[in-house]
Design an enzyme around this catalytic site. Structure first.
Site, short mmCIF file in Angstrom:
data_model
loop_
_atom_site.label_atom_id
_atom_site.label_comp_id
_atom_site.label_asym_id
_atom_site.label_seq_id
_atom_site.Cartn_x
_atom_site.Cartn_y
_atom_site.Cartn_z
N GLU A 1 10.77 1.12 10.46
CA GLU A 1 11.63 2.39 10.38
C GLU A 1 10.85 3.63 10.58
O GLU A 1 10.27 3.99 9.58
CB GLU A 1 12.24 2.33 8.97
CG GLU A 1 13.50 2.96 8.81
CD GLU A 1 13.39 4.48 8.30
OE1 GLU A 1 13.02 5.11 9.16
OE2 GLU A 1 13.46 4.46 7.25
N LYS B 1 0.88 -1.36 0.04
CA LYS B 1 0.02 0.19 0.01
C LYS B 1 1.10 1.18 0.06
O LYS B 1 1.40 1.64 1.01
CB LYS B 1 -0.88 -0.01 1.03
CG LYS B 1 -1.83 1.24 1.34
CD LYS B 1 -2.79 1.47 2.31
CE LYS B 1 -1.72 2.31 3.51
NZ LYS B 1 -1.67 3.63 2.90
#
Length: 464
Positions: A237, A164
């Protein structure tokens, strides 16, 4: 979108994709429904049943063919990146070149079998098996490159993927997947568009075995909560507020350009950009002056225009945050040496801004700007500078700038961050593991360690 090898139209609400340099609509796309996400996951699960047993050579060859396709369509991909993300053309071209190089590096990697024991009566080895379906959620700042970072090691390890992209920059990912579809079996790679509803549905989906996410810490926390439903593997991250420390022995003339470029890389919209700069009082005025001079030399404009070196902020929400942080610093007595206000013209333009007289307690120091602003903080005591650099709940990267490499390495080892650079910053490489600590997330990308994050170790204990 691409589901099970087929191009499909989203069934949910329409989404306008804007050009940040003009604020005009490039195209309107439709988001996916949750039912379409389910279909993408089902397709990935079905494809995994055979893809996991594909040979390493077959996967390597597929990735190299994908790299060829990206390379052959480099001009179109770079133009799409400029139009939807805003960065100057030379930087978009570098992003596409990096995507090619990273794909080829992933193709060339080998997945080892670790031999624990091989004696007369017993052999114990650890094999690394693919996890299953990997969910990739990518951000808007490096939309092509980060998609490559997520997808290629997942494919190389034998997983299938549902991706996505950010709704702000979906177009290059859609083009990338069009190119990739040509080289993979149907269902191995799927892409859906969507907002937080689809992101949440992915992170709690029982059919997804791992989520890799690059983005904000609050979103990462939500993903972690959702992932508990089936104990998904996670690589997160997240945000950073990277500090750089210039030691008194540093050659300012030699490092000023490097500091500027690593602070304002992609208009400062880079997770691991240098975002707080600590300078010894003996060199403070010189550093501020040089950085302001470099900032004022930048040509701010549309990334498609000749000569542009500095593009717009990607979206209005981020632009408003940058402006608010600079205004707060100004109100608290800081001195804005360059930039400091948005352009009057159309587009989300904000020139590179150097802030002198910055200090802890100002929002521009304490918060991640993720934009074209660099606060410069004076210090007299090195231990105090290290303490200030570490006084953050995030820890992605940090740097030390010095002519004394041994001294710099000693200081770098004291920084609380996942990567510490010396005489550089924000440099990520395909063979060097990269990841954060504290609230900057966990898990690593790149190198063998990053590749193995997409695998499940299995110990084989053989009695001869």
């Amino acid at each position: 979108m691409w589901i099970n090898g087929q191009s499909v139209q989203g069934e949910a609400e329409p989404l306008d994709v804007l050009n940040p340099a003009t604020e005009e609509v490039i195209v309107t796309v439709n988001n996916a429904s949750v039912a379409q996400l389910d279909a993408a996951v089902d397709a990935a699960k079905q494809a995994f049943s055979s893809w996991q047993y594909s040979s390493h050579d077959d996967r390597k060859q597929a990735l190299n063919r994908i790299a060829d396709n990206i390379e052959n369509n480099a001009a179109e991909l770079a133009e799409i990146v400029v139009k939807e993300q805003g960065k100057p053309m030379f930087l978009a071209q570098a992003e596409v070149s990096g995507a090619v190089a990273w794909t080829r590096y992933a193709a060339g990697m080998d997945i080892p079998t670790d031999i624990i024991e091989d004696s007369e009566n017993k052999r114990i080895e650890v094999q690394h098996k693919p996890l299953g379906v990997v969910g990739s959620i990518t951000p808007w700042n490096w939309p092509l490159m980060i998609a490559i970072w997520h997808i290629m090691p997942a494919l190389r390890a034998g997983n299938t993927v549902v991706c996505k992209p950010s709704g702000l920059t979906p177009l290059n990912t859609l083009k990338l997947f069009e190119l990739i579809q040509q080289e993979l079996p149907a269902g191995v790679l799927n892409v859906v568009l969507g907002d937080a509803e689809i992101g949440n549905a992915m992170s709690e989906h029982p059919g997804i075995d791992k989520i890799i996410f690059t983005g904000s810490t609050p979103t990462g926390q939500q993903i972690m909560r959702n992932a508990s439903s089936n104990l998904k593997r996670l690589t997160l991250e997240l945000g950073g507020n990277d500090a750089g420390i210039i030691l008194p022995d540093a050659d300012i003339d030699a490092i000023a350009e490097g500091i500027f470029q690593t602070a304002f890389l992609n208009m400062g919209q880079t997770c691991a950009a240098l975002k707080r700069l600590y300078v010894h009082e003996s060199q403070y005025d010189q550093v501020c002056s040089k950085l302001a001079d470099i900032a004022q030399q930048q040509v701010v404009g549309d990334g498609l225009a000749d000569g542009t070196t500095f593009g717009p902020v990607q979206n209005k929400k981020q632009l408003d945050l940058v402006a608010a942080l600079v205004d707060d610093a100004r109100e608290q007595g800081a001195n804005v040496l360059s930039g400091g206000s948005r352009s009057d013209s159309a587009g989300y333009f904000y020139p590179p801004t150097i802030i002198a007289g910055a200090k802890a307690g100002m929002r521009v120091v304490d918060e991640e700007q993720f934009g074209p602003v660099l606060p410069v903080i004076s210090y007299s005591d090195l231990d105090d500078a290290i303490a200030q650099a570490n006084a953050s709940n995030v820890g992605l990267g940090g740097s030390v700038w010095s002519s004394d490499l041994e001294k710099a390495q000693q200081i770098a080892s004291k920084l609380e961050c996942g990567t510490a650079w010396i005489n550089g910053h924000a440099e990520v490489l395909p063979h060097a593991p990269f990841g954060g600590c504290k609230m900057s997330g966990f898990g690593v990308e790149f190198g063998l360690q990053g590749l193995l994050e997409y695998t499940q170790p299995q110990t084989i204990n053989i009695n001869k």
